[in-house]
Write an enzyme that holds these catalytic residues in place. Structure first.
Site, PDB file in Angstrom:
ATOM      1  N   HIS A 140      30.032  55.544  33.928  1.00  0.00           N
ATOM      2  CA  HIS A 140      30.925  55.999  33.039  1.00  0.00           C
ATOM      3  C   HIS A 140      32.320  56.110  33.722  1.00  0.00           C
ATOM      4  CE1 HIS A 140      32.695  56.747  29.385  1.00  0.00           C
ATOM      5  NE2 HIS A 140      32.229  58.375  28.987  1.00  0.00           N
ATOM      6  N   HIS A 164      32.029  45.159  29.324  1.00  0.00           N
ATOM      7  CA  HIS A 164      32.322  46.184  28.354  1.00  0.00           C
ATOM      8  C   HIS A 164      31.407  45.858  27.801  1.00  0.00           C
ATOM      9  CE1 HIS A 164      33.955  49.632  25.976  1.00  0.00           C
ATOM     10  NE2 HIS A 164      34.368  49.792  27.433  1.00  0.00           N
ATOM     11  N   ASP A 168      39.969  50.146  32.897  1.00  0.00           N
ATOM     12  CA  ASP A 168      39.771  50.643  34.629  1.00  0.00           C
ATOM     13  C   ASP A 168      40.700  49.657  35.173  1.00  0.00           C
ATOM     14  OD1 ASP A 168      38.314  52.933  33.863  1.00  0.00           O
ATOM     15  OD2 ASP A 168      36.605  51.320  33.629  1.00  0.00           O
TER      16      ASP A 168
END
EC number: 2.3.3.16
Length: 379
Positions: free
Chosen positions: A225, A265, A316
Site C-alpha cells: 500500500h 494501479h 508514487d
C-alpha cells in the site's frame, strides 16, 4: 455459506460515499464534485480538508477561521515529545514512530475518551487536533533522530509550509511551499483504499477517531500500500549509481523477474491523473535547479514500461523525484503520505459514524470437519 468469493474485495461495493470519485478508464479523480486538477491548481490543503469534512468549499471567512484553528493546535505536549525522543533514540522506523506517536497523542486529548464517539462536533474538533499535530510529531521525530532540537510551529505559515519549517528549521521558499501544498492536496483522499477501509472497519466498532487513524497508519505501512514512492526513489538512485542507461537498467531488472515500483494501479487503467500533475512539478523543480537528471530518468523509464508492459505510472512514481528534489529524506515519503491522507481517513470515518453498521464479512471455511478429539497424553 454460498456465493462468489471475492479475494481482496476487488470490485465489491461496501459503502456509499460523497467524498471521492474515481473513473479508472478516464483517469479522473474527483473530491466532493471537484476535479483533482482544479483543486491541485487552485486550492490549498486547508481548503481541501474543509471540503472533505464539510462537503463544500469554505468561504474566505470560513477558511481563515478554519486555518487559524488548525494552526493553533500544532504544538505538542511535552509527554509526546518525550516519546518522540525515545523512538528516535531507538532508531524506530518512521512509519512505526508515527503510528506510536498518534496513539500517544490521544493520552493528551481531553476528548479522546468522550462517551459518544459518534458526536460530529466533538469529532471535528478532534480531527483538527489530529491533523494539525501529525506533521508536528513527524517533524519532531525526524529532527530528534539526526540530533537536532524541536522546532516550535509557526502559526503564520500554512499547513504545508509549517511542516517544512519544523522539519528543516528554516522557512521554505514559495516554490517549495506551494509544491508541497499541492502534493498534500493530491494525496488527501482516494476512495476505499486499504488504509481508508481499515479506518472504517475500526470506526464501525464504535472505536474512537484516534484508534481509526492509528489503524490506518498501520495499514499504510505495508509494502503493498504505502512505500512505493520511496522504492521508486531508491530505484532511481540505483540507476544513477550504475551509470547505465535507465531503459537498460529497467530491462535487466525485468529480466531478473523484479517488479518496477510506481507502475500499475488497482483502479486506474490509464495514467493516474495525480502522476500527470506531479510529473509537471518534478520537471519544474529540475528546471529551477538546473538539474533535469531525476525527471528525465523518470520519463525514460515511464516510456519504456509503457511500451514493454503497457503500464502507466501511478501517483508514487513522480512523487518520488518531486520529494527528492525538495530535499525530503526518502524514508519520510510514506509518513508524509499518512500526514496528507489523514484528512481523507477522518472524512470517511465521519461518514461511517453518520450511518454506522458494524463491518463484519465472512470467510468460506476450507478446513477439516468432524474430527475426533484425542487427549494430549494419547497423541
Amino acid at each position: 455459506m454460498s456465493g462468489e468469493l471475492k479475494r481482496g474485495l476487488e470490485g465489491v461495493l461496501v459503502a456509499e460515499s460523497k467524498l471521492s470519485f474515481i473513473d479508472g478508464d478516464a483517469g479522473q479523480l474527483v473530491y466532493c464534485g471537484y476535479d483533482i486538477e482544479d483543486l491541485a491548481r487552485d486550492a490549498s490543503y486547508e481548503e481541501v480538508l474543509y471540503l472533505l469534512w464539510h462537503g463544500a468549499l469554505p468561504t474566505g471567512e470560513e477558511l481563515d477561521a478554519f486555518s487559524d484553528e488548525l494552526a493553533a493546535h500544532r504544538d505538542l505536549d511535552d509527554g509526546v515529545l518525550d516519546v518522540a525522543r525515545e523512538l528516535a533514540e531507538q532508531d524506530e522506523s518512521p512509519m512505526a514512530a508515527l503510528r506510536t506517536l498518534v496513539s500517544a497523542m490521544s493520552a493528551y486529548d481531553e476528548s479522546a475518551d468522550f462517551e459518544d464517539v459518534t458526536d460530529r462536533e466533538v469529532n471535528l474538533e478532534k480531527a483538527k487536533r489530529i491533523t494539525a499535530k501529525m506533521p508536528s510529531v513527524l517533524a519532531a521525530y525526524a529532527r530528534f533522530r539526526r540530533g537536532d532540537d524541536y522546532v516550535e510551529p509557526d502559526e503564520s505559515l500554512n499547513h504545508a509550509a509549517n511542516f517544512l519549517y519544523m522539519l528543516n528549521g528554516e522557512e521554505p521558499n514559495e516554490v517549495l511551499a506551494e509544491t508541497f501544498d499541492m502534493a498534500l492536496v493530491l494525496h488527501a483522499d482516494h476512495g476505499l483504499n486499504a488504509s481508508t477501509f481499515s479506518a472504517m472497519v475500526t470506526s464501525s466498532t464504535l472505536s474512537d477517531l484516534y484508534s481509526a487513524v492509528t489503524s490506518a497508519i498501520g495499514t499504510l505501512s505495508g509494502s503493498l500500500h504505502g512505500g512505493a514512492n520511496a522504492n521508486v526513489m531508491r530505484m532511481l538512485k540505483d540507476v544513477d549509481d550504475s551509470d547505465m542507461d535507465p531503459t537498460e537498467w529497467v530491462k535487466d531488472a525485468l529480466d531478473r523477474g523484479e517488479r518496477v515500483a510506481g507502475f500499475g494501479h488497482r483502479v486506474y487503467n490509464v495514467k493516474d491523473p495525480r502522476a500527470k500533475i506531479l510529473g509537471a512539478k518534478s520537471e519544474a523543480l529540475g528546471e529551477a535547479a538546473g538539474d533535469m537528471k531525476w525527471y528525465e530518468m523518470s520519463v525514460a523509464i515511464e516510456e519504456y514500461i509503457g511500451e514493454e508492459k503497457g503500464l502507466a505510472p501511478n501517483v508514487d512514481f513522480y512523487s518520488a523525484s518531486t520529494y527528492y528534489q525538495m530535499g525530503i529524506p526518502i524514508d519520510l515519503y510514506t509518513p508524509i503520505f499518512a500526514v496528507s491522507r489523514a484528512g481523507g481517513w477522518i472524512a470517511h470515518v465521519l461518514e461511517q459514524y453518520e450511518d454506522n453498521r458494524l463491518i463484519r464479512p465472512r470467510a468460506r471455511y476450507t478446513g477439516e470437519k468432524d474430527l475426533d478429539f484425542t487427549p494430549v497424553d494419547e497423541r
